[in-house]
Scaffold this active site. Structure first.
Site, PDB file in Angstrom:
ATOM      1  N   ARG A  92       0.833  -1.211   0.000  1.00 53.38           N
ATOM      2  CA  ARG A  92       0.000   0.000   0.000  1.00 53.38           C
ATOM      3  C   ARG A  92       0.871   1.267   0.000  1.00 53.38           C
ATOM      4  O   ARG A  92       0.955   1.984  -0.984  1.00 53.38           O
ATOM      5  CB  ARG A  92      -0.940  -0.020   1.224  1.00 53.38           C
ATOM      6  CG  ARG A  92      -2.099   0.968   1.138  1.00 53.38           C
ATOM      7  CD  ARG A  92      -1.761   2.371   1.579  1.00 53.38           C
ATOM      8  NE  ARG A  92      -1.291   2.422   2.977  1.00 53.38           N
ATOM      9  CZ  ARG A  92      -0.763   3.512   3.510  1.00 53.38           C
ATOM     10  NH1 ARG A  92      -0.611   4.611   2.800  1.00 53.38           N
ATOM     11  NH2 ARG A  92      -0.330   3.506   4.759  1.00 53.38           N
ATOM     12  N   HIS A 119       6.116   4.640  12.601  1.00 56.90           N
ATOM     13  CA  HIS A 119       6.209   4.581  11.134  1.00 56.90           C
ATOM     14  C   HIS A 119       7.313   5.553  10.714  1.00 56.90           C
ATOM     15  O   HIS A 119       7.078   6.743  10.548  1.00 56.90           O
ATOM     16  CB  HIS A 119       4.847   4.980  10.547  1.00 56.90           C
ATOM     17  CG  HIS A 119       4.752   4.855   9.066  1.00 56.90           C
ATOM     18  ND1 HIS A 119       3.969   3.912   8.449  1.00 56.90           N
ATOM     19  CD2 HIS A 119       5.328   5.553   8.057  1.00 56.90           C
ATOM     20  CE1 HIS A 119       4.065   4.047   7.141  1.00 56.90           C
ATOM     21  NE2 HIS A 119       4.882   5.044   6.869  1.00 56.90           N
ATOM     22  N   CYS A 153       7.712   9.791   0.425  1.00 52.96           N
ATOM     23  CA  CYS A 153       6.713  10.812   0.666  1.00 52.96           C
ATOM     24  C   CYS A 153       6.855  11.874  -0.406  1.00 52.96           C
ATOM     25  O   CYS A 153       7.932  12.419  -0.599  1.00 52.96           O
ATOM     26  CB  CYS A 153       6.893  11.441   2.042  1.00 52.96           C
ATOM     27  SG  CYS A 153       5.730  12.795   2.300  1.00 52.96           S
ATOM     28  N   ASN A 195      10.173   5.014   3.072  1.00 52.89           N
ATOM     29  CA  ASN A 195       9.872   4.122   4.186  1.00 52.89           C
ATOM     30  C   ASN A 195      11.092   3.341   4.663  1.00 52.89           C
ATOM     31  O   ASN A 195      11.924   2.906   3.866  1.00 52.89           O
ATOM     32  CB  ASN A 195       8.806   3.118   3.731  1.00 52.89           C
ATOM     33  CG  ASN A 195       7.439   3.745   3.576  1.00 52.89           C
ATOM     34  OD1 ASN A 195       6.938   4.361   4.508  1.00 52.89           O
ATOM     35  ND2 ASN A 195       6.854   3.610   2.403  1.00 52.89           N
TER      36      ASN A 195
HETATM   37 MG    MG Z   1       5.286   5.728   4.826  1.00 51.35          MG
END
Ligand code: MG
Length: 319
Positions: free
Chosen positions: A21, A217, A250, A259
Site C-alpha cells: 500500500r 512509522h 513521501c 519508508n
Molecule cells: Mg510511509
C-alpha cells in the site's frame, strides 16, 4: 568508571508491512494487479504477520491503487479467507463502504497532526478531519473490524516545521477516543531524530496512552530510521511499520528515499535477538532471506534497484 546497564528492550516485536500500500502508492508506472497479489502472497509466506494490502482511496487521487477490489478478489482466490484479514486503508465513509462490501476485517484511517497537511492531504481542517473519521471508525468498530489510525507529520511538517509534542498527543488522543484500536505515529518526511522519539512516547504515556497501543512509522529520508527505531524499542514500542525493499516515499519530502526498509529493520532486530515471531513461543519469526528475495523480485518488476542497504548486501548486484 561506571557501567550503564543495557536498556531493557522488548523480546518480541510485530512488523507491520506496508509495502503493497504505502510502498506502491506513489509508483508512477501502473503495477499489474497480478504482481501486487504475488507481492502480498510472498510477504505473507515470508512470515510477515500483517501486510497492509491496498487502499480504497478515490482512484483520481491514487491511480496506482484503483484496482483495490480486484486485488482483494484475486488474493481471496490465492489465500482464501485470510485475504479479509489484510488491513486496507479507508480514507472516509465511502472507502469503508467498499471494505464492508468485501468483508474486510481490518481497516486503517489516515489523519494529520498538523493543520497544513490536513488541508493538503485530506481537504479538511485539522478539526474537521476528526468529524470526518468519526462515523467511519464507529461503523467499522460496530461491524467488528479492527481499526488502525495513522497519524502523519508527528515529527515535523514541511510547511509548519517542528510539530509540538502536545499537538501530536492531542491528535492521537482524539483518534483513539473515536474508537481506533491502535495508533501509528508517522515521521512522514523522515526528519525526526532519536531524542524526539523517547520524548513523544513519554508524552503519550503521561496522557495515559501506553506504548502497546502505539506503532512507529519511520522514514529514512535523513538516514535516521533505524536510530529512531532503536530509541522506540528503548521506549517500549513493540510494533513497527516497514516497507519491503524500502519501497515508497513521501511526495512532500525532498529526497526519493522513504519508508524504513523491512529488511533493514529485520537485520537490526536479529542482531538484537528480538523475535519477530507470533509470540506463541515456537514462532520462527520472519524469514529475512525470503523478504530479500521478494524485494529483489519486486525491484526487477519495477525496473530499478531497491534502496535498501540490506537488500543490496544480501541479494547481490543486479537485483
Ligand atoms: Mg510511509
Amino acid at each position: 568508571m561506571t557501567t550503564a546497564p543495557a536498556p531493557a528492550l522488548p523480546t518480541s516485536v510485530t512488523v507491520y508491512e506496508v509495502g503493497p500500500r504505502d510502498g506502491l502508492q506513489n509508483e508512477a508506472g501502473q503495477v499489474p494487479t497480478e504482481v501486487k497479489a504475488e507481492f502480498v502472497e510472498r510477504l505473507l509466506a515470508a512470515g510477515l504477520p500483517v501486510v497492509e494490502a491496498t487502499s480504497f482511496v478515490h482512484p483520481t487521487w491514487v491511480p496506482q491503487l484503483a484496482d483495490a477490489a480486484e486485488l482483494l478478489a484475486l488474493l481471496e482466490e490465492r489465500i482464501g479467507d485470510r485475504a479479509r484479514d489484510l488491513p486496507v486503508l479507508v480514507p472516509n465513509d465511502r472507502g469503508l463502504d467498499r471494505a464492508l462490501e468485501l468483508g474486510c476485517r481490518h481497516v486503517a484511517v489516515f489523519g494529520s497532526a498538523t493543520e497544513t497537511f490536513a488541508q493538503r492531504n485530506l481537504n479538511r481542517s485539522y478539526d474537521e478531519q476528526f468529524a470526518m473519521f468519526e462515523p467511519t471508525v464507529r461503523r467499522a468498530r460496530d461491524a467488528g473490524m479492527q481499526v488502525r489510525a495513522y497519524l502523519s507529520m508527528c515529527f515535523g511538517d514541511p510547511w509548519e516545521g517542528a510539530v509540538p509534542v502536545e499537538q501530536v498527543v492531542a491528535a492521537g488522543r482524539r483518534l483513539l477516543d473515536l474508537g481506533a484500536n491502535a495508533l501509528s505515529l508517522g515521521d512522514t518526511i523522515g526528519v525526526g531524530t532519536a531524542g524526539q522519539v523517547g520524548e513523544l512516547v513519554a508524552a503519550f504515556g503521561e496522557a495515559g496512552i501506553e506504548a502497546e497501543r502505539l506503532a512507529m512509522h519511520f522514514h529514512d529520508t535523513y538516514g535516521q530510521a533505524l536510530a529512531n527505531t532503536y530509541a522506540a524499542l528503548q521506549a517500549g514500542i513493540t510494533t513497527f511499520d516497514a516497507s519491503a525493499g524500502g519501497l515508497g516515499g513521501c511526495p512532500y519530502a525532498r529526497s526519493a528515499t522513504g519508508n524504513l526498509a523491512t529488511e533493514n529493520l529485520l537485520w537490526m532486530l536479529r542482531g538484537l535477538g528480538i523475535s519477530t515471531g507470533t509470540g506463541m513461543g515456537t514462532g520462527a519469526g520472519i524469514d529475512l532471506d525470503a523478504v530479500v528475495a521478494t524485494s529483489a523480485w519486486m525491484a526487477r518488476q519495477l525496473g530499478r534497484p531497491s534502496p535498501s542497504a540490506v537488500v543490496r548486501a544480501l541479494a547481490g548486484s543486479g537485483s
